[in-house]
Write a protein that holds these residues in place. Structure first.
Motif, PDB file in Angstrom:
ATOM      1  N   UNK A 103      44.119  36.096 -47.810  1.00 23.32           N
ATOM      2  CA  UNK A 103      45.009  34.934 -47.704  1.00 23.32           C
ATOM      3  C   UNK A 103      44.330  33.716 -48.329  1.00 23.32           C
ATOM      4  N   UNK A 104      45.125  32.869 -48.993  1.00 28.63           N
ATOM      5  CA  UNK A 104      44.579  31.661 -49.602  1.00 28.63           C
ATOM      6  C   UNK A 104      44.569  30.496 -48.633  1.00 28.63           C
ATOM      7  N   UNK A 105      45.431  30.555 -47.638  1.00 33.41           N
ATOM      8  CA  UNK A 105      45.514  29.455 -46.673  1.00 33.41           C
ATOM      9  C   UNK A 105      46.149  29.996 -45.402  1.00 33.41           C
ATOM     10  N   UNK A 106      45.969  29.262 -44.298  1.00 34.99           N
ATOM     11  CA  UNK A 106      46.608  29.665 -43.041  1.00 34.99           C
ATOM     12  C   UNK A 106      47.605  28.595 -42.611  1.00 34.99           C
ATOM     13  N   UNK A 107      48.721  29.049 -42.075  1.00 31.54           N
ATOM     14  CA  UNK A 107      49.702  28.143 -41.491  1.00 31.54           C
ATOM     15  C   UNK A 107      49.513  28.220 -39.982  1.00 31.54           C
ATOM     16  N   UNK A 108      49.216  27.077 -39.374  1.00 32.71           N
ATOM     17  CA  UNK A 108      48.944  27.014 -37.927  1.00 32.71           C
ATOM     18  C   UNK A 108      49.899  25.989 -37.333  1.00 32.71           C
ATOM     19  N   UNK A 132      49.463  34.717 -57.457  1.00 31.66           N
ATOM     20  CA  UNK A 132      50.550  34.435 -56.518  1.00 31.66           C
ATOM     21  C   UNK A 132      49.925  34.387 -55.117  1.00 31.66           C
ATOM     22  N   UNK A 133      49.738  33.169 -54.595  1.00 32.48           N
ATOM     23  CA  UNK A 133      48.964  33.057 -53.360  1.00 32.48           C
ATOM     24  C   UNK A 133      49.708  33.516 -52.114  1.00 32.48           C
ATOM     25  N   UNK A 134      48.933  33.931 -51.124  1.00 34.43           N
ATOM     26  CA  UNK A 134      49.457  34.382 -49.838  1.00 34.43           C
ATOM     27  C   UNK A 134      49.050  33.383 -48.759  1.00 34.43           C
ATOM     28  N   UNK A 135      50.031  32.887 -48.019  1.00 28.66           N
ATOM     29  CA  UNK A 135      49.754  32.063 -46.849  1.00 28.66           C
ATOM     30  C   UNK A 135      49.975  32.949 -45.621  1.00 28.66           C
ATOM     31  N   UNK A 162      41.807  26.351 -45.996  1.00 33.99           N
ATOM     32  CA  UNK A 162      42.946  25.440 -46.189  1.00 33.99           C
ATOM     33  C   UNK A 162      43.956  25.704 -45.076  1.00 33.99           C
ATOM     34  N   UNK A 163      44.345  24.625 -44.394  1.00 37.29           N
ATOM     35  CA  UNK A 163      45.227  24.759 -43.230  1.00 37.29           C
ATOM     36  C   UNK A 163      46.529  24.007 -43.482  1.00 37.29           C
ATOM     37  N   UNK A 200      53.185  11.717 -36.710  1.00 38.96           N
ATOM     38  CA  UNK A 200      52.801  13.076 -36.312  1.00 38.96           C
ATOM     39  C   UNK A 200      52.119  13.781 -37.483  1.00 38.96           C
ATOM     40  N   UNK A 201      52.734  13.672 -38.658  1.00 42.45           N
ATOM     41  CA  UNK A 201      52.186  14.341 -39.846  1.00 42.45           C
ATOM     42  C   UNK A 201      50.789  13.795 -40.139  1.00 42.45           C
ATOM     43  N   UNK A 202      50.627  12.470 -40.030  1.00 43.98           N
ATOM     44  CA  UNK A 202      49.316  11.864 -40.307  1.00 43.98           C
ATOM     45  C   UNK A 202      48.260  12.407 -39.362  1.00 43.98           C
ATOM     46  N   UNK A 203      48.629  12.654 -38.108  1.00 44.93           N
ATOM     47  CA  UNK A 203      47.596  13.136 -37.188  1.00 44.93           C
ATOM     48  C   UNK A 203      47.172  14.563 -37.547  1.00 44.93           C
ATOM     49  N   UNK A 204      48.090  15.379 -38.045  1.00 45.04           N
ATOM     50  CA  UNK A 204      47.703  16.735 -38.485  1.00 45.04           C
ATOM     51  C   UNK A 204      46.844  16.656 -39.756  1.00 45.04           C
ATOM     52  N   UNK A 205      47.196  15.749 -40.664  1.00 45.06           N
ATOM     53  CA  UNK A 205      46.416  15.629 -41.904  1.00 45.06           C
ATOM     54  C   UNK A 205      45.018  15.117 -41.573  1.00 45.06           C
ATOM     55  N   UNK A 206      44.955  14.155 -40.633  1.00 46.89           N
ATOM     56  CA  UNK A 206      43.651  13.610 -40.240  1.00 46.89           C
ATOM     57  C   UNK A 206      42.807  14.675 -39.544  1.00 46.89           C
ATOM     58  N   UNK A 207      43.472  15.631 -38.899  1.00 46.66           N
ATOM     59  CA  UNK A 207      42.743  16.690 -38.187  1.00 46.66           C
ATOM     60  C   UNK A 207      42.278  17.790 -39.132  1.00 46.66           C
ATOM     61  N   UNK A 208      42.612  17.672 -40.414  1.00 45.45           N
ATOM     62  CA  UNK A 208      42.085  18.646 -41.373  1.00 45.45           C
ATOM     63  C   UNK A 208      43.125  19.489 -42.077  1.00 45.45           C
ATOM     64  N   UNK A 209      44.420  19.293 -41.786  1.00 37.15           N
ATOM     65  CA  UNK A 209      45.450  20.045 -42.509  1.00 37.15           C
ATOM     66  C   UNK A 209      45.623  19.444 -43.902  1.00 37.15           C
ATOM     67  N   UNK A 210      45.885  20.298 -44.913  1.00 38.24           N
ATOM     68  CA  UNK A 210      46.170  19.763 -46.246  1.00 38.24           C
ATOM     69  C   UNK A 210      47.655  19.508 -46.418  1.00 38.24           C
ATOM     70  N   UNK A 211      48.449  20.151 -45.575  1.00 41.18           N
ATOM     71  CA  UNK A 211      49.902  19.989 -45.666  1.00 41.18           C
ATOM     72  C   UNK A 211      50.486  20.242 -44.284  1.00 41.18           C
ATOM     73  N   UNK A 212      51.764  19.897 -44.126  1.00 42.19           N
ATOM     74  CA  UNK A 212      52.434  20.114 -42.839  1.00 42.19           C
ATOM     75  C   UNK A 212      53.803  20.738 -43.089  1.00 42.19           C
ATOM     76  N   UNK A 213      54.324  21.399 -42.068  1.00 43.63           N
ATOM     77  CA  UNK A 213      55.679  21.960 -42.138  1.00 43.63           C
ATOM     78  C   UNK A 213      56.545  21.319 -41.061  1.00 43.63           C
TER      79      UNK A 213
END
Ligand SMILES: Cc1cc2nc3c(=O)[nH]c(=O)nc-3n(C[C@H](O)[C@H](O)[C@H](O)COP(=O)(O)OP(=O)(O)OC[C@H]3O[C@@H](n4cnc5c(N)ncnc54)[C@H](O)[C@@H]3O)c2cc1C
Ligand SMILES: Cc1cc2nc3c(=O)[nH]c(=O)nc-3n(C[C@H](O)[C@H](O)[C@H](O)COP(=O)(O)O)c2cc1C
Lengths: 291, 280
Positions: free
Chosen positions: A189-194, A164-167, A234-235, A246-259
């Motif tokens: 933590x398995x990933x960070x939310x930034x 059960x992963x922790x963000x 994992x970000x 906007x989402x594409x720019x975060x993904x291009x910057x290295x995020x695997x997902x967005x909120x």
């Protein structure tokens, strides 16, 4: 040309796409479901849930500011038992992947929340809110230093079943975010939310958080800093994302997902629409690969 | 409480978020009556529900307006009419728009007025633009054979919705203004008790400021009538997502809790609201 798969992998979970809701901006899920199926989103992130019910703070809780919102909600929620009894089963019935955001007043409470969530069937991941912008007045564990953040993450991690992963959700503070990300990843933590809303104040001076397009460039900068310093981390990117671009720019910057948070409060269809647009990108990439 | 329990709010249709269009605008007194195309929204309307409009991309909070009327307009099918008082940046922007402007519309939102199961005497109390949802409510009540009386209140004549229309909708109309420019001089609180007694009201509906609604709920309680109050609180998302618009209520179990004005309201049973704490 890199190929975006139709599904993504986050913290060991396979998700239908990279678009998640941000904590506290999707209601209980029922209200959001009117505007788009929840199972089309990568995951539904709940508002931060505490051990005991929290009524929330005084009015006004949320005000408009140019291209942003300032909020001091006081984290209203029904408490973990009520959440598990009423809200979680409904979300699971919709086929949603559920990430439960948690907040606590002490490390002991974090551990207790982890134990109860660990026994609850159907939860995909836990997001630890380590960056509540009004923590000082809302009586939640105040994360000032990276070791505070690491303490909360290990308290949660220790009491969760394996798998059960922790963000860990961090403040988009460009000077501290790398150091904090490193320590929470070390703590399990398995990933960070930034990141979360930025510390701000309401006109009457009460501590509050600033969110929305106004904070997007800052958040994006934090994502790039973490990616550069910790290329294996994992970000999940968050902060003012309002469109597929906007989402594409975060993904291009290295995020695997967005909120998506504040954008949902302005247009309740925004997350569904961004998810659909990104799914088209992914499909095109597949076609290109097949050709 | 007298007989005539009000019907449980029936399952409501999910709201829609659509690209609408401003079809017409007309100034009446202090208000602007705007007609909007909002595909699918009129068909779902029930009195007491509202729409949320976006006022540009950089103003993130939505602006809420009661749905006043639903009526067909040539070439557009059903349209909705709202009554807007320009008081701030968003409402001034809206009332200055040329017809033909596209607008993001979400609705119908919120819990509608509950209707009595039987044909009983109903008193409808509307203050300024907030009287807007009471006109379609009066129509539905009359269709059910209810006796409908209205109190129309405001600071002056310019801030009243059509008293003529009220006279068409109701068996008796009491007009009350703060400055006495038309009707009786005074406030809702001054007249509501008398009207409830005179009409032997079984159900009371109110829409207006919190202080007037408090007076309405108190008068209903004293008279032994049911009350349904439509509360306006500053909203952000208007859709139930943000938990910003807390209204202090007493739950069915008797326990105090905070409800969301937009999604759990805007219509609340008057005896369930902790009036002294609203807005705090
Ligand atoms: C359920 C409901 C129905 C309403 N129906 C009508 C109607 O039919 N006609 C009408 O003219 N007005 C109505 N209002 C009030 C209207 O929404 C506000 O006057 C409007 O939002 C003010 O926006 P502004 O940008 O002009 O003012 P500003 O003061 O510049 O607004 C700043 C912020 O405060 C919020 N706000 C300020 N006053 C209010 C208020 N009284 N209620 C809610 N939010 C507020 C705005 O949404 C915005 O986020 C209604 C409000 C609610 C909650
Ligand atoms: C009204 C509101 C309530 C929020 N509630 C929470 C919460 O309960 N827990 C949390 O971790 N973040 C909460 N947030 C922060 C968002 O999840 C998000 O991280 C932040 O607002 C930045 O993203 P955005 O600009 O897309 O909103 C809240 C934000 C807003 C505007």
């Amino acid at each position: 040309m890199s190929v975006a798969p139709a599904t993504i992998e986050l913290a060991g979970l396979r998700l239908v796409g990279p678009v998640l809701t941000a904590a506290g901006c999707g209601g209980t899920g029922r209200e959001l479901a009117a505007y788009g199926d929840l199972d089309r989103l990568g995951a539904f992130v709940t508002r931060s849930i505490s051990l005991n019910a929290r009524p929330g703070g005084p009015q006004p809780r949320i005000l408009e500011t140019p291209s942003g919102l300032v909020h001091a909600t006081g984290l209203p929620n029904p408490g973990i038992d009520q959440f598990l009894a009423t809200e979680l089963p409904w979300l699971l019935q919709q086929g949603a992947r559920v990430v439960v955001s948690i907040v606590a007043g002490s490390l002991g409470e974090y551990a207790e929340l982890a134990r109860r969530l660990g026994r609850a069937p159907g939860v995909s991941a836990i997001e630890v809110n380590l960056s509540s912008p009004d923590a000082t007045v809302s009586g939640v564990f105040d994360v000032r230093e990276p070791f505070h953040a690491a303490g909360a993450v290990s308290a949660v991690h220790r009491d969760l079943p394996r798998g059960l992963p922790v963000l860990a959700k961090l403040r988009p503070d460009v000077l501290r975010v790398v150091e904090t990300a490193r320590t929470v990843l070390d703590a399990g933590a398995s990933a960070v939310v930034v990141g979360n809303a930025l510390p701000a104040a309401l006109p009457d001076g009460r501590p509050a958080g600033l969110s929305g397009p106004a904070v997007r460039p800052l958040s994006l900068r934090c994502v790039t800093e973490v990616r550069d310093a910790l290329p294996d981390a994992q970000i999940v990117g968050a902060g003012g994302i309002s469109s597929a671009d906007d989402a594409r720019s975060f993904l291009a910057a290295g995020a695997v997902a967005v909120q998506i948070g504040t954008a949902l409060l302005h247009d309740p269809t925004s997350a569904a629409r961004i998810a659909a647009e990104l799914a088209v990108d992914a499909a095109h990439d597949h076609e290109r690969m097949d050709a | 409480m007298t007989a005539a329990p009000i019907a449980q709010a029936a399952g409501r249709l999910a709201p829609l978020h659509v690209r609408g269009e401003l079809l017409a605008g007309r100034r009446v007194g202090a208000f602007h009556h705007l007609t909007l195309a909002a595909p699918g929204v009129p068909e779902r309307f029930r009195p007491g529900t509202f729409v949320a409009l976006s006022v540009g991309e950089t103003h993130l909070a939505r602006r809420a307006f009661w749905i006043h009327q639903v009526k067909p307009m040539g070439g557009h099918g059903a349209t909705i009419q709202i009554v807007v008082e320009p008081v701030g940046v968003g409402t001034r922007w809206l009332t200055g728009l040329p017809t033909g402007t596209g607008l993001d519309v979400t609705g119908p939102l919120g819990r509608a007025f509950a209707l009595p199961k039987e044909a009983v005497s109903c008193v409808l109390i509307g203050e300024e633009y907030a009287a807007a949802p009471l006109f379609p409510l009066a129509e539905r009540l009359r269709e059910r054979g209810c006796r409908v009386s209205m109190i129309v209140a405001g600071r002056d004549e310019a801030h009243l919705l059509s008293t003529l229309e009220a006279k068409r909708s109701a068996r008796s109309v009491t007009v009350v203004t703060r400055d006495g420019s038309i009707g009786q001089k005074g406030s809702v609180a001054d007249v509501v008790g008398d009207v409830l007694r005179r009409e032997e009201a079984a159900v009371v509906y109110g829409a207006g400021t919190v202080s007037s609604l408090h007076a309405v709920a108190a008068a209903a309680e004293e008279h032994g009538a049911w009350s349904q109050t439509a509360i306006e609180q500053p909203l952000t998302c208007a859709t139930g997502l943000c938990h910003g618009c807390a209204v202090p209520v007493v739950g069915e179990d008797g326990a105090p809790r905070l409800a969301r004005a937009c999604a759990d309201g805007p219509v609340f049973r008057g005896d369930r609201v902790r009036w002294d704490e609203v807005g705090k």
